[in-house]
Design a protein around this motif. Sequence first.
Motif, PDB file in Angstrom:
ATOM      1  N   ASN A  36       0.816  -1.208   0.000  1.00  0.00           N
ATOM      2  CA  ASN A  36       0.000   0.000   0.000  1.00  0.00           C
ATOM      3  C   ASN A  36       0.853   1.263   0.000  1.00  0.00           C
ATOM      4  O   ASN A  36       0.460   2.291  -0.553  1.00  0.00           O
ATOM      5  CB  ASN A  36      -0.937  -0.008   1.211  1.00  0.00           C
ATOM      6  N   SER A  37       2.022   1.211   0.612  1.00  0.00           N
ATOM      7  CA  SER A  37       2.927   2.364   0.562  1.00  0.00           C
ATOM      8  C   SER A  37       3.366   2.636  -0.871  1.00  0.00           C
ATOM      9  O   SER A  37       3.378   3.785  -1.331  1.00  0.00           O
ATOM     10  CB  SER A  37       4.143   2.120   1.453  1.00  0.00           C
ATOM     11  N   ALA A  38       3.735   1.571  -1.582  1.00  0.00           N
ATOM     12  CA  ALA A  38       4.133   1.730  -2.980  1.00  0.00           C
ATOM     13  C   ALA A  38       2.958   2.184  -3.825  1.00  0.00           C
ATOM     14  O   ALA A  38       3.106   3.038  -4.715  1.00  0.00           O
ATOM     15  CB  ALA A  38       4.706   0.410  -3.502  1.00  0.00           C
ATOM     16  N   LEU A  39       1.772   1.621  -3.564  1.00  0.00           N
ATOM     17  CA  LEU A  39       0.587   2.005  -4.333  1.00  0.00           C
ATOM     18  C   LEU A  39       0.240   3.462  -4.086  1.00  0.00           C
ATOM     19  O   LEU A  39      -0.160   4.180  -5.017  1.00  0.00           O
ATOM     20  CB  LEU A  39      -0.583   1.099  -3.952  1.00  0.00           C
ATOM     21  N   LEU A  40       0.402   3.935  -2.858  1.00  0.00           N
ATOM     22  CA  LEU A  40       0.144   5.334  -2.548  1.00  0.00           C
ATOM     23  C   LEU A  40       1.057   6.256  -3.352  1.00  0.00           C
ATOM     24  O   LEU A  40       0.610   7.268  -3.909  1.00  0.00           O
ATOM     25  CB  LEU A  40       0.338   5.570  -1.054  1.00  0.00           C
ATOM     26  N   GLU A  41       2.332   5.889  -3.442  1.00  0.00           N
ATOM     27  CA  GLU A  41       3.268   6.720  -4.213  1.00  0.00           C
ATOM     28  C   GLU A  41       2.914   6.703  -5.692  1.00  0.00           C
ATOM     29  O   GLU A  41       2.957   7.741  -6.367  1.00  0.00           O
ATOM     30  CB  GLU A  41       4.696   6.216  -3.997  1.00  0.00           C
ATOM     31  N   LEU A  42       2.517   5.526  -6.208  1.00  0.00           N
ATOM     32  CA  LEU A  42       2.141   5.432  -7.615  1.00  0.00           C
ATOM     33  C   LEU A  42       0.904   6.276  -7.899  1.00  0.00           C
ATOM     34  O   LEU A  42       0.851   7.003  -8.901  1.00  0.00           O
ATOM     35  CB  LEU A  42       1.878   3.963  -7.983  1.00  0.00           C
ATOM     36  N   ILE A  43      -0.094   6.192  -7.021  1.00  0.00           N
ATOM     37  CA  ILE A  43      -1.326   6.954  -7.226  1.00  0.00           C
ATOM     38  C   ILE A  43      -1.049   8.449  -7.122  1.00  0.00           C
ATOM     39  O   ILE A  43      -1.613   9.261  -7.871  1.00  0.00           O
ATOM     40  CB  ILE A  43      -2.389   6.518  -6.196  1.00  0.00           C
ATOM     41  N   THR A  44      -0.173   8.835  -6.213  1.00  0.00           N
ATOM     42  CA  THR A  44       0.161  10.251  -6.058  1.00  0.00           C
ATOM     43  C   THR A  44       0.801  10.800  -7.327  1.00  0.00           C
ATOM     44  O   THR A  44       0.563  11.944  -7.721  1.00  0.00           O
ATOM     45  CB  THR A  44       1.114  10.438  -4.867  1.00  0.00           C
ATOM     46  N   ILE A  45       1.580   9.961  -8.010  1.00  0.00           N
ATOM     47  CA  ILE A  45       2.284  10.416  -9.213  1.00  0.00           C
ATOM     48  C   ILE A  45       1.395  10.334 -10.445  1.00  0.00           C
ATOM     49  O   ILE A  45       1.276  11.286 -11.224  1.00  0.00           O
ATOM     50  CB  ILE A  45       3.560   9.574  -9.429  1.00  0.00           C
ATOM     51  N   ASP A  46       0.733   9.171 -10.641  1.00  0.00           N
ATOM     52  CA  ASP A  46       0.021   8.904 -11.893  1.00  0.00           C
ATOM     53  C   ASP A  46      -1.493   8.855 -11.761  1.00  0.00           C
ATOM     54  O   ASP A  46      -2.182   8.651 -12.763  1.00  0.00           O
ATOM     55  CB  ASP A  46       0.502   7.568 -12.486  1.00  0.00           C
ATOM     56  N   GLY A  47      -2.049   8.978 -10.568  1.00  0.00           N
ATOM     57  CA  GLY A  47      -3.489   8.907 -10.408  1.00  0.00           C
ATOM     58  C   GLY A  47      -3.960   7.488 -10.112  1.00  0.00           C
ATOM     59  O   GLY A  47      -3.213   6.511 -10.208  1.00  0.00           O
ATOM     60  N   ALA A  48      -5.246   7.370  -9.770  1.00  0.00           N
ATOM     61  CA  ALA A  48      -5.818   6.085  -9.374  1.00  0.00           C
ATOM     62  C   ALA A  48      -5.877   5.109 -10.544  1.00  0.00           C
ATOM     63  O   ALA A  48      -5.917   5.504 -11.715  1.00  0.00           O
ATOM     64  CB  ALA A  48      -7.210   6.297  -8.786  1.00  0.00           C
ATOM     65  N   LEU A  49      -5.881   3.816 -10.221  1.00  0.00           N
ATOM     66  CA  LEU A  49      -5.956   2.767 -11.244  1.00  0.00           C
ATOM     67  C   LEU A  49      -7.367   2.702 -11.802  1.00  0.00           C
ATOM     68  O   LEU A  49      -8.358   2.842 -11.066  1.00  0.00           O
ATOM     69  CB  LEU A  49      -5.569   1.413 -10.642  1.00  0.00           C
ATOM     70  N   PRO A  50      -7.531   2.441 -13.116  1.00  0.00           N
ATOM     71  CA  PRO A  50      -8.864   2.379 -13.740  1.00  0.00           C
ATOM     72  C   PRO A  50      -9.534   1.029 -13.466  1.00  0.00           C
ATOM     73  O   PRO A  50      -9.308   0.058 -14.182  1.00  0.00           O
ATOM     74  CB  PRO A  50      -8.544   2.565 -15.223  1.00  0.00           C
ATOM     75  N   LEU A  51     -10.367   0.971 -12.455  1.00  0.00           N
ATOM     76  CA  LEU A  51     -11.007  -0.290 -12.064  1.00  0.00           C
ATOM     77  C   LEU A  51     -12.517  -0.260 -12.255  1.00  0.00           C
ATOM     78  O   LEU A  51     -13.188  -1.250 -11.957  1.00  0.00           O
ATOM     79  CB  LEU A  51     -10.690  -0.598 -10.592  1.00  0.00           C
ATOM     80  N   ASP A  52     -13.072   0.840 -12.739  1.00  0.00           N
ATOM     81  CA  ASP A  52     -14.519   0.915 -12.945  1.00  0.00           C
ATOM     82  C   ASP A  52     -14.955  -0.069 -14.032  1.00  0.00           C
ATOM     83  O   ASP A  52     -14.236  -0.305 -15.010  1.00  0.00           O
ATOM     84  CB  ASP A  52     -14.926   2.331 -13.358  1.00  0.00           C
ATOM     85  N   GLY A  53     -16.164  -0.630 -13.885  1.00  0.00           N
ATOM     86  CA  GLY A  53     -16.733  -1.490 -14.907  1.00  0.00           C
ATOM     87  C   GLY A  53     -16.373  -2.949 -14.807  1.00  0.00           C
ATOM     88  O   GLY A  53     -16.864  -3.765 -15.598  1.00  0.00           O
ATOM     89  N   ILE A  54     -15.505  -3.312 -13.870  1.00  0.00           N
ATOM     90  CA  ILE A  54     -15.106  -4.718 -13.748  1.00  0.00           C
ATOM     91  C   ILE A  54     -16.296  -5.581 -13.317  1.00  0.00           C
ATOM     92  O   ILE A  54     -16.425  -6.731 -13.723  1.00  0.00           O
ATOM     93  CB  ILE A  54     -13.925  -4.847 -12.775  1.00  0.00           C
ATOM     94  N   ASP A  55     -17.176  -5.012 -12.490  1.00  0.00           N
ATOM     95  CA  ASP A  55     -18.346  -5.775 -12.038  1.00  0.00           C
ATOM     96  C   ASP A  55     -19.217  -6.207 -13.212  1.00  0.00           C
ATOM     97  O   ASP A  55     -19.854  -7.264 -13.170  1.00  0.00           O
ATOM     98  CB  ASP A  55     -19.172  -4.941 -11.068  1.00  0.00           C
ATOM     99  N   ASP A  56     -19.303  -5.400 -14.296  1.00  0.00           N
ATOM    100  CA  ASP A  56     -20.140  -5.758 -15.443  1.00  0.00           C
ATOM    101  C   ASP A  56     -19.662  -7.041 -16.107  1.00  0.00           C
ATOM    102  O   ASP A  56     -20.467  -7.828 -16.623  1.00  0.00           O
ATOM    103  CB  ASP A  56     -20.139  -4.614 -16.462  1.00  0.00           C
ATOM    104  N   ALA A  57     -18.341  -7.240 -16.098  1.00  0.00           N
ATOM    105  CA  ALA A  57     -17.801  -8.444 -16.737  1.00  0.00           C
ATOM    106  C   ALA A  57     -17.810  -9.636 -15.801  1.00  0.00           C
ATOM    107  O   ALA A  57     -17.900 -10.789 -16.252  1.00  0.00           O
ATOM    108  CB  ALA A  57     -16.374  -8.170 -17.214  1.00  0.00           C
ATOM    109  N   ALA A  58     -17.726  -9.375 -14.485  1.00  0.00           N
ATOM    110  CA  ALA A  58     -17.615 -10.486 -13.536  1.00  0.00           C
ATOM    111  C   ALA A  58     -18.824 -11.404 -13.595  1.00  0.00           C
ATOM    112  O   ALA A  58     -18.706 -12.629 -13.410  1.00  0.00           O
ATOM    113  CB  ALA A  58     -17.432  -9.932 -12.127  1.00  0.00           C
TER     114      ALA A  58
END
Length: 779
Positions: A36-58
Amino acid sequence: MKLVAAHARTRMGRFHLLASGELPTVDEALRRAAFNSALLELITIDGALPLDGIDDAASWLEPEASPPTEPREFLALLALAKRVAVIRRRMSAVPDELAILRTVADELPDTAGLVALVSPLLGRDGRIPDDASPELERLRRASGRRRQDLLQMLAGVRRAHGDAVTDAPPTLRRDRYCLPVRSGARSEIPGLLLDTSSSGATAFVEPFEVVELNNALAETTAKERHELQRILRLIGDAFADAAEDLADAVEVLARVDAAQAAVLFGKTAGGRIVFPESGVDLRLENARHPLLDDRLRDLRIEVLGDPERRREQRPVVPLDFALPSDVRTLVISGPNAGGKTVVLKTLGLMVLMCYHGVPLPVEAGTSIPRIDALWCHVGDEQDVTADLSTFSGAMAATARLLDDAGERTLVLYDELGAGTDPLEGAALGCALLEALTRRQSLTVATTHLASIAMVATSADGFENAAMEYDEAEERPTYQLAVGRPGRSRALEIAYRMGIAGDVLARAEELLGGEHLELDRWLRRLEVLEQELIEERSMLVRRESEIESLRVDAEIELARLAKERSQVPVELDGERDRLRRRAKQQLDRATAKLEKATKDLKPMGRRSIQKLRDEALDLGERPQRVVVAKAEGPEIGARVRLVGLGGEGEIQSVRGSQVSVVIGNKRVWVPVTDIEVVRRPKSSPGKRIVHIEVTEEAPQELILLGMDSERAREDVERALDQAFAAGKRTIRIVHGHGTGTLRRMVADVCREHPAVKSFKHPPGNRGGTGATEVEIEESG
């Protein structure tokens, strides 16, 4: 976890967060914190990961789900494959310091090939595009041409039988194009009857002229349909082959979504990720319970509802908590509603958040020890269905605790010894704390029983803590003070709640002298502690002021040392500047002298003095004047005029000129032409200045036979003497000759400050061979 889950983008991500009830192992907690520390740094630099819409395919990847058959149904699966490819590529490209994120890329399948295969076959609108295959493109072009030809032919028939057809355009019936014809005029258009309207007023006729075109269009349409089915089978087979990988990818992305939700919650709460550490104290710095933190109020209302809107808003006091390194058991006591239970809940929640990798709303300096189990007894253990009272339920839970508690167990026990006889409850509570201390468990317990607090005062490994209370305001401060027990203040609270005074007096009698004496000692201890805290605060402020002064002094010393080191450099620079300026001034003076010599123009004493002053002027202020003696001219000093032969008193000094008062006359002379006779007296008074003239000023000056330079000096001296002596006129005889002396006299008279006017006298007094000069009045 509902507040954290509100930041999840997927249904499965929220499920992961809400289902995580057990305490993770230390290794898992460390992994989550690092991830989560690494993910926080990544999100701070590049923004949140695109995870919307996954439920439609699941939903299409469930084992019992039917496979999709329509192009639009495949879009959700294609979107999932694209997100997997994007996130896999993004996680693979992280820098080395975020290398832990590459584990996600390793777990995700490579869907780039699937995306490359299916993307050209599915349009964004859910249709299969014309260029999905060369055959489909050919068939659709052919269908378009035949449909156009057919419609044009129907338009011709329509024009030829305008009275028979209705106003409606050509339409489709039984997948064949036809004309809507009035039923009474159907025989006027030869053709096949395909259908009639529900009212029977309109017949749909396929003219014989277009039958073959309709047949050809139907054949092309059938081939197009077959090609579409082939393409859909190709897409379906591709997704069927990748179904297991995509299902695994959904699970991986759900975990990533849960981690991202924790990180985003931490950004909202202003939290920080804390790693469980070995060999450290349990310490919280400015910990804020998420259900009380003002920063999360809007989020709580959105997620948990609006009861908070009706609750009285009070400023939340952050918790500072530190369990000393030599203490295994901390007993917290104090008044009701003083915040003891909130301390336990905040401790437990901070530990759980730490072990699940959720950023803690705390400040730097917070540390959480490595534990294997967290045991909490907060609230009522009553279970009517199991025939357990509150006390019975608490004892049943305590028995399980004693079976499992060990060195790396954190125990949070609220209201220890409550629910039964105070004497027996206190005895059981003390015995339980001693047993947990022998097991080296970390224990934080709250109690209202003074006997338990007294045991904690003297037992090894025990320590007391009190919830502080504001005596002036008569309200709790919700701050924890470690090192002393707290007073329950039951009688005081009862008094504020309106209990009758006689009842309270009788209660004091029943308590007995020892209890009241203990309460007085605790009150005195609180006062002494507050005084010590204030004195320590004052000492800290003084130390801070002294340190600030010390720092300022060091800065000033450093500045002076720097200036001292720069002085030689500045002096060298100033010396060079003055040397260059002196050379420039000398060069200009030399050039003027050379020009005067070249032009055969003699220069008088005043011109030479002016040229000398300019050459010596280096632009410095105040200017140091070199005089006959070492001391400079001073106002009030008595001086002798070298050129004029008299004495006077200096009235003012201006550069290289001084104003000397002689009698009632004032004359400006160069400082080089004076000698100081007497310095001014220290006590100023009225000065009487006398003049002694050593040489009488001439009334007439004869220049005949002199050279120009000597004649100029005599003229200037004569004008000075005449001005000093107070003469009003002087006659200068220079003759006619070549006119050189006449022009020289005119030049001197124009420049001399004592000359008021000058002119040639009439011819009977010399004419142009003489010059009569009128002198200014001095004084």
